[in-house]
Write a protein that holds these residues in place. Structure first.
Motif, PDB file in Angstrom:
ATOM      1  N   LEU A  36       0.827  -1.213   0.000  1.00  0.00           N
ATOM      2  CA  LEU A  36       0.000   0.000   0.000  1.00  0.00           C
ATOM      3  C   LEU A  36       0.858   1.258   0.000  1.00  0.00           C
ATOM      4  CD1 LEU A  36      -2.868  -1.005   2.470  1.00  0.00           C
ATOM      5  CD2 LEU A  36      -2.942  -0.905  -0.034  1.00  0.00           C
ATOM      6  N   VAL A  37       1.975   1.226   0.723  1.00  0.00           N
ATOM      7  CA  VAL A  37       2.871   2.384   0.734  1.00  0.00           C
ATOM      8  C   VAL A  37       3.432   2.629  -0.664  1.00  0.00           C
ATOM      9  CG1 VAL A  37       5.121   3.212   1.558  1.00  0.00           C
ATOM     10  CG2 VAL A  37       3.476   2.267   3.178  1.00  0.00           C
ATOM     11  N   THR A  38       3.776   1.548  -1.387  1.00  0.00           N
ATOM     12  CA  THR A  38       4.305   1.690  -2.744  1.00  0.00           C
ATOM     13  C   THR A  38       3.259   2.296  -3.675  1.00  0.00           C
ATOM     14  OG1 THR A  38       5.640  -0.293  -2.350  1.00  0.00           O
ATOM     15  CG2 THR A  38       5.492   0.491  -4.603  1.00  0.00           C
ATOM     16  N   VAL A  39       2.039   1.779  -3.598  1.00  0.00           N
ATOM     17  CA  VAL A  39       0.948   2.322  -4.426  1.00  0.00           C
ATOM     18  C   VAL A  39       0.682   3.781  -4.060  1.00  0.00           C
ATOM     19  CG1 VAL A  39      -1.495   2.127  -5.002  1.00  0.00           C
ATOM     20  CG2 VAL A  39      -0.089   0.057  -4.791  1.00  0.00           C
ATOM     21  N   ALA A  40       0.627   4.077  -2.761  1.00  0.00           N
ATOM     22  CA  ALA A  40       0.334   5.433  -2.313  1.00  0.00           C
ATOM     23  C   ALA A  40       1.396   6.426  -2.778  1.00  0.00           C
ATOM     24  CB  ALA A  40       0.217   5.469  -0.784  1.00  0.00           C
ATOM     25  N   SER A  41       2.663   5.996  -2.796  1.00  0.00           N
ATOM     26  CA  SER A  41       3.724   6.905  -3.244  1.00  0.00           C
ATOM     27  C   SER A  41       3.557   7.258  -4.717  1.00  0.00           C
ATOM     28  CB  SER A  41       5.094   6.271  -2.995  1.00  0.00           C
ATOM     29  OG  SER A  41       5.306   5.155  -3.855  1.00  0.00           O
ATOM     30  N   MET A  42       3.070   6.305  -5.515  1.00  0.00           N
ATOM     31  CA  MET A  42       2.811   6.593  -6.923  1.00  0.00           C
ATOM     32  C   MET A  42       1.621   7.526  -7.088  1.00  0.00           C
ATOM     33  SD  MET A  42       5.073   5.049  -8.858  1.00  0.00           S
ATOM     34  CE  MET A  42       4.272   4.953 -10.475  1.00  0.00           C
ATOM     35  N   VAL A  43       0.591   7.311  -6.296  1.00  0.00           N
ATOM     36  CA  VAL A  43      -0.607   8.159  -6.381  1.00  0.00           C
ATOM     37  C   VAL A  43      -0.276   9.586  -5.976  1.00  0.00           C
ATOM     38  CG1 VAL A  43      -2.919   8.541  -5.447  1.00  0.00           C
ATOM     39  CG2 VAL A  43      -2.170   6.217  -6.033  1.00  0.00           C
ATOM     40  N   VAL A  44       0.534   9.737  -4.934  1.00  0.00           N
ATOM     41  CA  VAL A  44       0.904  11.078  -4.469  1.00  0.00           C
ATOM     42  C   VAL A  44       1.663  11.834  -5.554  1.00  0.00           C
ATOM     43  CG1 VAL A  44       2.392  12.317  -2.839  1.00  0.00           C
ATOM     44  CG2 VAL A  44       0.886  10.499  -2.019  1.00  0.00           C
ATOM     45  N   ARG A  45       2.549  11.149  -6.273  1.00  0.00           N
ATOM     46  CA  ARG A  45       3.369  11.825  -7.290  1.00  0.00           C
ATOM     47  C   ARG A  45       2.645  12.015  -8.621  1.00  0.00           C
ATOM     48  NH1 ARG A  45       9.131   9.848  -8.528  1.00  0.00           N
ATOM     49  NH2 ARG A  45       9.178  11.959  -9.419  1.00  0.00           N
ATOM     50  N   TYR A  46       1.856  11.005  -9.019  1.00  0.00           N
ATOM     51  CA  TYR A  46       1.314  11.033 -10.380  1.00  0.00           C
ATOM     52  C   TYR A  46      -0.203  10.929 -10.446  1.00  0.00           C
ATOM     53  CZ  TYR A  46       6.202   9.748 -11.245  1.00  0.00           C
ATOM     54  OH  TYR A  46       7.564   9.709 -11.257  1.00  0.00           O
ATOM     55  N   GLY A  47      -0.883  10.862  -9.315  1.00  0.00           N
ATOM     56  CA  GLY A  47      -2.305  10.572  -9.365  1.00  0.00           C
ATOM     57  C   GLY A  47      -2.495   9.138  -9.832  1.00  0.00           C
ATOM     58  N   PHE A  62       5.300  -3.910  -8.099  1.00  0.00           N
ATOM     59  CA  PHE A  62       5.071  -3.655  -6.668  1.00  0.00           C
ATOM     60  C   PHE A  62       5.020  -4.970  -5.892  1.00  0.00           C
ATOM     61  CE2 PHE A  62       2.472   0.344  -7.989  1.00  0.00           C
ATOM     62  CZ  PHE A  62       3.635   0.923  -8.471  1.00  0.00           C
ATOM     63  N   ALA A  63       4.428  -5.999  -6.513  1.00  0.00           N
ATOM     64  CA  ALA A  63       4.344  -7.300  -5.836  1.00  0.00           C
ATOM     65  C   ALA A  63       5.732  -7.913  -5.654  1.00  0.00           C
ATOM     66  CB  ALA A  63       3.447  -8.240  -6.630  1.00  0.00           C
ATOM     67  N   PRO A 132       9.819   4.420 -10.141  1.00  0.00           N
ATOM     68  CA  PRO A 132      10.718   5.578 -10.106  1.00  0.00           C
ATOM     69  C   PRO A 132      11.649   5.525  -8.903  1.00  0.00           C
ATOM     70  CG  PRO A 132       8.465   6.265 -10.582  1.00  0.00           C
ATOM     71  CD  PRO A 132       8.402   4.821 -10.186  1.00  0.00           C
ATOM     72  N   THR A 133      12.892   5.966  -9.111  1.00  0.00           N
ATOM     73  CA  THR A 133      13.885   5.928  -8.039  1.00  0.00           C
ATOM     74  C   THR A 133      13.440   6.713  -6.798  1.00  0.00           C
ATOM     75  OG1 THR A 133      15.687   5.651  -9.641  1.00  0.00           O
ATOM     76  CG2 THR A 133      16.285   6.469  -7.462  1.00  0.00           C
ATOM     77  N   PRO A 134      12.868   7.926  -6.921  1.00  0.00           N
ATOM     78  CA  PRO A 134      12.422   8.630  -5.700  1.00  0.00           C
ATOM     79  C   PRO A 134      11.391   7.824  -4.899  1.00  0.00           C
ATOM     80  CG  PRO A 134      12.496  10.148  -7.551  1.00  0.00           C
ATOM     81  CD  PRO A 134      12.694   8.776  -8.112  1.00  0.00           C
ATOM     82  N   ASN A 135      10.538   7.069  -5.578  1.00  0.00           N
ATOM     83  CA  ASN A 135       9.552   6.245  -4.871  1.00  0.00           C
ATOM     84  C   ASN A 135      10.234   5.105  -4.114  1.00  0.00           C
ATOM     85  OD1 ASN A 135       8.187   7.619  -7.179  1.00  0.00           O
ATOM     86  ND2 ASN A 135       6.374   6.708  -6.243  1.00  0.00           N
ATOM     87  N   LEU A 136      11.281   4.543  -4.717  1.00  0.00           N
ATOM     88  CA  LEU A 136      12.018   3.479  -4.038  1.00  0.00           C
ATOM     89  C   LEU A 136      12.729   4.023  -2.800  1.00  0.00           C
ATOM     90  CD1 LEU A 136      12.957   0.537  -3.998  1.00  0.00           C
ATOM     91  CD2 LEU A 136      14.865   1.203  -5.483  1.00  0.00           C
TER      92      LEU A 136
END
Length: 465
Positions: A36-47, A62-63, A132-136
Motif C-alpha cells: 500500500l505504501v508503494t501504491v500510495a507513493s505513486m498516487v501522491v506523485r502522479y495521481g 510492486f508485488a 521511479p527511483t524517488p519512490n524506491l
C-alpha cells in the motif's frame, strides 16, 4: 518426581504450530502495508495516470518489490520470536534490511531488463519492473518506519492480552538486592512474581508459577544452567537472560539488552536462529549452482584416479552425526584400506601420517579431494558447505560426555569445511576445535562463509593438515 516443563509443541493451536515453523501473522501485515505504501507513493506523485507502462506491469513490479522486502526482513531476523523483556529497538534493523531489499530489487531489475532486451522482449528505454527511483527511496524510509510501527502495535496488543512480562528473579542475595531496585522500577513494563537464591530452584519455581522470563543476576551460575536448563526453558517458551558484569564485557559480547538500566544477554540453546539457517541454505544452493561445472569436472577427474589406484568400492559411506544430533550417511572417496578398523580399536580420529591411508591416496586426502562426493549430502540438506565437521556417533558420545556444550555444534548442518579446519589440524584437540565451531555459529554471515571457502582453497593448495 517433579512434573516436566510443558513443551510448546504439545497440543498447540494452529497459530502456535505455524509460529513454530517460522510463520508470523505480522508477515502478512508487513506485506500489505509495504504494498500500500508503494501504491500510495505513486498516487501522491502522479495521481492515477501511470501511462508510461501498463497498469499490470506496475502492479507486478510492486508485488515483486514487496516480496523482496518481506524476504529481506525474514532473513534479517525480524520475524524471529523476540522476547518482550529487554527487546532491542526494531527501527535500526528495519532500516538495514529495507536498504538491502532496495539494493537487491535494483540488481534484479537490471538483470531482468538486460535479459529482456537481449531477447527482444522490451525496448532499450524500458525496464521490466517499473518504479521511479524517488519512490524506491521513499519506500526505504517509510517502509522501515511502518515495519517498526507494526511491531509496536503487535507488542502493545500482546501486553493488553497477556499483561506485562512476569519475571522469575534468580541470584544470590547481594545480587538480588541490586536487581530489585532496577528490574521492578516500572511495574507496567514487567512484574517480579518469584525469587530464588539457588540455581537448582529455578526449574521447580517455573513449574509452580506462570513466569514468562527468568532473569539470572548472578553470572557465575551459568555453569549450572547451561545447557540443560536453558534448553528446557526455551522449549517451554520461557526466556532466560543473564546479567552481564565487567568480567563478561571483556569477552567482546555484542547485542546486550537493557532491563531497568542493567545490561543482560539473552541465553538461547540455538546459536543461530531459524531465519539465518534458511539464509545459509539458500547461500549453499546458490554457490553450488554457480560452481557446478568446475565441481563436476574436478569430481570426475578424482573419481578416475581413485578407480585406477584404489579400485572398488570407489565410495565410502559412513554414519555421522548431523544437525540436531540426527544421524546420516556421509559419503566420500575411499582412501583407506578395507581393513582399516580390523585391529579392534574401533572408531578413532584420523591422525597425521595415518598408517591406514593407502599411499597413492595421501595427496587426495592432503588436498581434501576425498570430500568432494559430500556435495551430494549438501544437496540433500544433510550437510552445508561450511560448518563444524561431522563426527561418528561413537566419538560424538565421548565428546559430549567429556566436553560441556559440545552438542551446541549440532545447531546447524555440518560442513565440508569449517573454521576449525582452516585454523586447526587433524590432531588438534576436539575441545579446541569446539571453540572454533561455536565462534563460527555465533558470527555466521555469507561473507564469513566466502572467507572460509577461500581460505580452504589455500589450505588445500598448501596441503596444510
Amino acid at each position: 518426581m517433579s512434573p516436566p516443563l510443558r513443551d510448546l509443541s504439545e497440543d498447540a493451536p494452529m497459530l502456535a504450530r505455524l509460529n513454530a515453523i517460522g510463520f508470523r501473522l505480522v508477515m502478512l501485515l508487513d506485506a500489505v502495508v509495504l504494498y500500500l505504501v508503494t501504491v500510495a507513493s505513486m498516487v501522491v506523485r502522479y495521481g492515477w495516470a501511470w501511462r508510461t507502462y501498463p497498469m499490470w506491469q506496475y502492479l507486478l513490479s510492486f508485488a515483486v518489490l514487496t516480496a523482496i522486502f518481506v524476504a529481506s526482513l525474514y532473513f534479517g531476523g525480524l520475524y524471529e520470536r523476540e522476547p518482550r523483556l529487554g527487546a532491542p529497538p526494531t527501527l535500526p534493523r528495519a532500516v538495514r534490511q529495507t536498504l538491502a531489499a532496495a539494493g537487491l530489487f535494483v540488481i534484479l531489475n537490471l538483470v531482468l531488463t538486460g535479459f529482456a532486451q537481449e531477447v527482444g522482449w522490451v525496448r532499450t528505454t524500458r525496464v521490466v519492473l517499473p518504479l521511479p527511483t524517488p519512490n524506491l527511496v521513499a519506500l526505504i524510509a517509510i517502509g522501515a518506519a511502518a515495519v517498526s510501527a507494526n511491531r509496536w502495535w503487535v507488542a502493545r496488543n500482546r501486553t493488553r492480552r497477556e499483561g506485562p512480562p512476569k519475571i522469575l528473579l534468580a541470584g544470590n542475595e547481594a545480587d538480588l538486592e541490586i536487581a530489585r531496585r532496577h528490574v521492578a522500577i516500572d511495574p507496567r513494563r514487567s512484574q517480579i512474581v518469584e525469587e530464588v537464591a539457588e540455581p537448582a530452584q529455578i526449574l521447580p519455581a517455573v513449574r509452580r508459577t506462570d513466569v514468562t522470563d527468568v532473569v539470572v543476576v548472578t553470572s557465575r551460575w551459568l555453569d549450572d544452567l547451561y545447557p540443560h536448563a536453558v534448553e528446557r526453558l526455551d522449549n517451554a517458551g520461557i526466556t532466560m537472560l543473564l546479567r552481564v558484569t565487567g568480567r563478561e564485557t571483556m569477552f567482546g559480547l555484542e547485542r546486550l539488552r537493557e532491563i531497568g538500566g542493567l545490561p543482560f544477554v539473552l541465553l538461547r540453546p540455538q546459536t543461530m536462529p531459524r531465519s539465518r539457517r534458511h539464509f545459509k541454505r539458500l547461500f549453499d544452493l546458490t554457490v553450488l549452482a554457480v560452481s557446478a561445472p568446475a565441481l563436476l569436472l574436478l569430481t570426475a577427474v578424482i573419481a578416475v584416479h581413485q578407480l585406477l589406484v584404489v579400485g572398488r568400492p570407489l565410495l565410502y559411506w559412513q554414519e555421522r552425526v548431523g544437525a540436531g544430533g540426527r544421524r546420516f550417511r556421509m559419503v566420500k572417496f575411499r582412501t583407506m584400506r578395507l581393513d582399516a578398523e580390523s585391529d579392534g580399536r574401533g572408531a578413532r580420529l584420523a591422525e597425521q601420517d595415518d598408517p591406514r591411508v593407502i599411499p597413492a591416496c595421501r595427496w587426495v586426502r592432503a588436498m581434501r579431494m576425498d570430500e568432494l562426493p559430500q556435495v551430494w549430502n549438501v544437496l540433500r540438506g544433510e550437510m552445508s558447505l561450511v560448518g563444524p565437521r561431522p563426527e561418528r556417533p561413537e566419538l560424538t558420545a565421548q565428546f559430549e560426555t567429556a566436553i560441556p556444550g559440545y552438542a551446541r555444534r549440532h545447531a546447524l548442518p555440518p560442513g565440508l569445511t569449517g573454521l576449525a579446519q582452516i585454523h586447526g589440524r587433524y590432531h588438534t584437540d576436539p575441545e579446541y576445535k569446539l571453540g572454533y565451531d561455536l565462534q563460527y555459529l555465533v558470527n555466521w554471515s555469507p561473507v564469513v562463509d566466502l572467507e572460509i571457502l577461500a581460505r580452504t582453497v589455500w589450505v588445500v593448495l598448501a596441503r596444510r593438515l
